[in-house]
Design an enzyme around this catalytic site. Sequence first.
Site, short mmCIF file in Angstrom:
data_model
loop_
_atom_site.label_atom_id
_atom_site.label_comp_id
_atom_site.label_asym_id
_atom_site.label_seq_id
_atom_site.Cartn_x
_atom_site.Cartn_y
_atom_site.Cartn_z
N ASP A 21 0.83 -1.21 0.00
CA ASP A 21 0.00 0.00 0.00
C ASP A 21 0.87 1.26 0.00
OD1 ASP A 21 -2.37 1.38 -0.02
OD2 ASP A 21 -2.76 1.16 2.14
N ASN A 23 1.26 3.41 -2.95
CA ASN A 23 1.79 3.83 -4.27
C ASN A 23 1.29 5.23 -4.65
OD1 ASN A 23 2.84 1.31 -4.41
ND2 ASN A 23 1.50 0.56 -6.04
N ARG A 25 0.06 7.71 -2.73
CA ARG A 25 0.59 8.79 -1.89
C ARG A 25 2.07 9.04 -2.18
NH1 ARG A 25 -1.27 6.11 3.38
NH2 ARG A 25 -1.73 4.47 1.87
N ARG A 34 -0.79 9.03 -9.90
CA ARG A 34 -0.81 7.79 -9.10
C ARG A 34 -0.15 6.61 -9.83
NH1 ARG A 34 -4.09 7.32 -4.88
NH2 ARG A 34 -4.33 5.11 -5.36
N ASN A 69 -11.02 -2.48 -5.55
CA ASN A 69 -10.18 -1.61 -6.39
C ASN A 69 -10.79 -1.34 -7.77
OD1 ASN A 69 -7.05 -2.88 -5.01
ND2 ASN A 69 -8.14 -1.00 -4.48
C1 IPE Z 1 -5.62 -2.75 -0.24
O1 IPE Z 1 -5.22 -1.45 -0.42
C2 IPE Z 1 -5.60 -3.46 -1.55
C3 IPE Z 1 -4.29 -3.70 -2.15
C4 IPE Z 1 -3.15 -3.40 -1.61
C5 IPE Z 1 -4.30 -4.34 -3.42
P1 IPE Z 1 -6.26 -0.26 -0.61
O2 IPE Z 1 -5.47 0.97 -0.76
O3 IPE Z 1 -7.20 -0.59 -1.70
O4 IPE Z 1 -7.06 -0.30 0.77
P2 IPE Z 1 -7.89 0.83 1.51
O5 IPE Z 1 -8.93 1.30 0.55
O6 IPE Z 1 -6.95 1.91 1.89
O7 IPE Z 1 -8.45 0.15 2.72
C1 IPE Z 2 -1.45 0.17 -3.39
O1 IPE Z 2 -1.26 1.54 -3.41
C2 IPE Z 2 -1.68 -0.42 -4.77
C3 IPE Z 2 -3.05 -0.91 -5.00
C4 IPE Z 2 -4.05 -0.85 -4.16
C5 IPE Z 2 -3.30 -1.50 -6.30
P1 IPE Z 2 -2.46 2.55 -3.46
O2 IPE Z 2 -2.81 2.79 -4.89
O3 IPE Z 2 -3.58 2.08 -2.63
O4 IPE Z 2 -1.82 3.86 -2.85
P2 IPE Z 2 -2.47 4.85 -1.80
O5 IPE Z 2 -2.94 4.02 -0.65
O6 IPE Z 2 -3.60 5.54 -2.49
O7 IPE Z 2 -1.37 5.77 -1.44
MG MG Z 3 -4.05 2.33 -0.69
#
Ligand code: IPE
Ligand code: IPE
Ligand code: MG
Length: 253
Positions: A21, A23, A25, A34, A69
């Site tokens: 988690d 990526n 931010r 993103r 997602n």
């Molecule tokens: C969880 O991360 C899913 C993956 C890492 C693939 P999210 O970024 O989707 O989770 P929330 O929405 O912050 O709980």
């Molecule tokens: C994790 O990073 C990757 C996936 C959920 C696919 P995020 O895309 O959730 O990054 P943040 O949490 O918005 O920073």
């Molecule tokens: Mg995330």
Amino acid sequence: MDLKSGIDVSRLPQHVAIIMDGNGRWAKGQGMPRIYGHHNGVKAVRACTEAAAEIGIRYLTLYAFSTENWNRPEQEVNALMALLVETIGQEVKTLNENNIRLEAIGDISALPAASLQALKKGMRDTAQNTGMTLILALNYSSRWEITRATRQIASRVKQGLLHPDQIDEHTVQSELETHNYPDPDLLIRSSGEQRLSNFLLWQCAYTEFYFTPVFWPDIQKKDFWQAILEYQQRERRYGMTSDQLMMDHTPNI
Ligand code: IPE
Ligand code: IPE
Ligand code: MG
């Protein structure tokens, strides 16, 4: 200090699961879109896979795309699916060189055709490997998995193959996507969030959690090994007392 050499290889977690988690931010912090963060996250996937294989972890599960997602902007979803195709295509050679088998959990049938094809090819091309198993959670959510298992058990009952009284934890476990794997011993989540986000809810009943504030693209091998070292400091009691564990009682789980 070399973190890796401090690890007790006789007390390794068999199965490590990671919620990758942060990526988005991370990219935002660089003033970038993103998707730039997702591309840079691939390096961390490689680092953790290598870090795990090097010390002899048997199973590594990576949460790559949750059922929820799909609700992200279409452009981001498309980019993530394209990245999956690209990455698997690039990594198969390295996986083979390192004797790593690629597998997947989740409703992969709903992935776009190109992503599914790349995934299936990656799994086929590494199926003979006998070292670590790398499991990608794709279009995965625990509630989906448990609901599906329930449906399958109900259908077996309806067909007269199973009596409701025969249903036990093993029956449920055997219908889960993870039925071939041990439960995770250690779960790592990057980016400072401290939640499961619908990941392996059943399987994490007695899993140790490790949270790090580091955003996923910045994760390095040393972060993985740090988590293993922290895991080795924990006492897993499975509902028993510390004294019982000292006397070598086997947990009933
Ligand atoms: C969880 O991360 C899913 C993956 C890492 C693939 P999210 O970024 O989707 O989770 P929330 O929405 O912050 O709980
Ligand atoms: C994790 O990073 C990757 C996936 C959920 C696919 P995020 O895309 O959730 O990054 P943040 O949490 O918005 O920073
Ligand atoms: Mg995330």
